[in-house]
Design a protein around this motif. Structure first.
Motif, PDB file in Angstrom:
ATOM      1  N   ARG A  37       7.047   8.625 -17.091  1.00 16.26           N
ATOM      2  CA  ARG A  37       8.509   8.045 -17.141  1.00 16.26           C
ATOM      3  C   ARG A  37       9.358   8.122 -15.973  1.00 16.26           C
ATOM      4  O   ARG A  37      10.376   7.740 -15.868  1.00 16.26           O
ATOM      5  CB  ARG A  37       9.155   9.169 -18.315  1.00 16.26           C
ATOM      6  N   SER A  38       8.717   8.588 -14.729  1.00 11.07           N
ATOM      7  CA  SER A  38       9.281   8.647 -13.577  1.00 11.07           C
ATOM      8  C   SER A  38       9.586   7.316 -12.898  1.00 11.07           C
ATOM      9  O   SER A  38       8.581   6.301 -13.094  1.00 11.07           O
ATOM     10  CB  SER A  38       8.554   9.565 -12.629  1.00 11.07           C
ATOM     11  N   THR A  39      10.634   7.384 -12.337  1.00 16.04           N
ATOM     12  CA  THR A  39      10.853   5.863 -11.703  1.00 16.04           C
ATOM     13  C   THR A  39      10.029   5.801 -10.253  1.00 16.04           C
ATOM     14  O   THR A  39      10.234   7.134  -9.700  1.00 16.04           O
ATOM     15  CB  THR A  39      12.436   5.861 -11.353  1.00 16.04           C
ATOM     16  N   ILE A  40       9.589   4.822  -9.987  1.00 18.84           N
ATOM     17  CA  ILE A  40       9.208   4.577  -8.499  1.00 18.84           C
ATOM     18  C   ILE A  40      10.212   4.657  -7.413  1.00 18.84           C
ATOM     19  O   ILE A  40      10.887   3.619  -7.478  1.00 18.84           O
ATOM     20  CB  ILE A  40       8.158   3.428  -8.479  1.00 18.84           C
ATOM     21  N   LEU A  41      10.187   5.417  -6.341  1.00 19.24           N
ATOM     22  CA  LEU A  41      10.999   5.421  -5.407  1.00 19.24           C
ATOM     23  C   LEU A  41      10.613   4.829  -3.932  1.00 19.24           C
ATOM     24  O   LEU A  41       9.530   4.722  -3.621  1.00 19.24           O
ATOM     25  CB  LEU A  41      11.767   6.894  -4.954  1.00 19.24           C
ATOM     26  N   PRO A  42      11.256   4.392  -3.293  1.00 20.93           N
ATOM     27  CA  PRO A  42      11.107   3.678  -1.589  1.00 20.93           C
ATOM     28  C   PRO A  42      10.234   4.883  -1.073  1.00 20.93           C
ATOM     29  O   PRO A  42       9.139   4.462  -0.269  1.00 20.93           O
ATOM     30  CB  PRO A  42      12.066   3.642  -1.017  1.00 20.93           C
ATOM     31  N   GLN A  43      10.496   6.155  -1.525  1.00 16.36           N
ATOM     32  CA  GLN A  43       9.382   7.069  -0.761  1.00 16.36           C
ATOM     33  C   GLN A  43       8.004   7.211  -1.034  1.00 16.36           C
ATOM     34  O   GLN A  43       7.196   7.655  -0.554  1.00 16.36           O
ATOM     35  CB  GLN A  43      10.042   8.861  -0.959  1.00 16.36           C
ATOM     36  N   PHE A  44       7.797   6.418  -2.112  1.00 13.21           N
ATOM     37  CA  PHE A  44       6.262   6.434  -2.691  1.00 13.21           C
ATOM     38  C   PHE A  44       5.543   5.282  -2.318  1.00 13.21           C
ATOM     39  O   PHE A  44       4.401   5.238  -2.624  1.00 13.21           O
ATOM     40  CB  PHE A  44       6.527   6.425  -4.270  1.00 13.21           C
ATOM     41  N   VAL A  45       6.285   4.288  -1.525  1.00 12.52           N
ATOM     42  CA  VAL A  45       5.417   3.172  -0.966  1.00 12.52           C
ATOM     43  C   VAL A  45       4.306   3.380  -0.218  1.00 12.52           C
ATOM     44  O   VAL A  45       4.491   4.437   0.742  1.00 12.52           O
ATOM     45  CB  VAL A  45       6.310   2.118  -0.266  1.00 12.52           C
ATOM     46  N   GLY A  46       3.024   2.932  -0.447  1.00 17.88           N
ATOM     47  CA  GLY A  46       1.932   3.328   0.358  1.00 17.88           C
ATOM     48  C   GLY A  46       1.144   4.431  -0.301  1.00 17.88           C
ATOM     49  O   GLY A  46      -0.128   4.465   0.144  1.00 17.88           O
ATOM     50  N   LEU A  47       1.386   4.959  -1.017  1.00 16.68           N
ATOM     51  CA  LEU A  47       0.694   6.237  -1.640  1.00 16.68           C
ATOM     52  C   LEU A  47      -0.087   5.782  -2.920  1.00 16.68           C
ATOM     53  O   LEU A  47       0.445   4.623  -3.598  1.00 16.68           O
ATOM     54  CB  LEU A  47       1.575   7.220  -2.172  1.00 16.68           C
ATOM     55  N   THR A  48      -1.043   6.286  -3.269  1.00 22.05           N
ATOM     56  CA  THR A  48      -1.917   5.991  -4.443  1.00 22.05           C
ATOM     57  C   THR A  48      -1.579   7.115  -5.372  1.00 22.05           C
ATOM     58  O   THR A  48      -1.827   8.292  -5.240  1.00 22.05           O
ATOM     59  CB  THR A  48      -3.135   5.787  -3.964  1.00 22.05           C
TER      60      THR A  48
END
Length: 114
Positions: A37-48
């Protein structure tokens, strides 16, 4: 119905901590999460992230286009095997008709008119 704008996007707190630790360590390991249910944030870009679908963790590599979406959108939790009526129709069409029935007759070809 979507979430109110004044509340901001929902992200579990532990998820932010895990992402921050992964960024600082520099290792490219899969971060196992259960929060679909969590929203993807810009801090998560590039992570798996390994998003749990109820059976196993599906690896999701976060890109810029995914920002604003939910993690659950990229980890399907249901398998579609097709409609049962389609399988029944295919099975009925594949079996030859009994001899002597009208369906077993030779195909009719149009006569050439002159």
């Amino acid at each position: 119905m979507s979430r109110s704008v004044w509340k901001g996007p929902f992200v579990d707190g532990f998820l932010l901590k895990k992402a921050e630790v992964a960024r600082q360590s520099g290792r490219h390991e899969m971060i196992k999460i259960w929060s679909r249910r969590s929203t993807i944030l810009p801090q998560f870009v590039g992570l798996t992230f390994g998003v749990y679908n109820g059976q196993k963790h599906i690896p999701v590599m976060v890109t810029e286009e995914m920002v604003g979406h939910k993690f659950g959108e990229f980890s399907p939790s249901r398998s579609f095997y097709g409609h049962s009526s389609d399988r029944k129709a295919k099975r009925m069409a594949g079996t030859p008709a009994a001899p002597g029935t009208p369906a077993a007759a030779a195909p009719v070809t149009p006569a050439s008119g002159t």
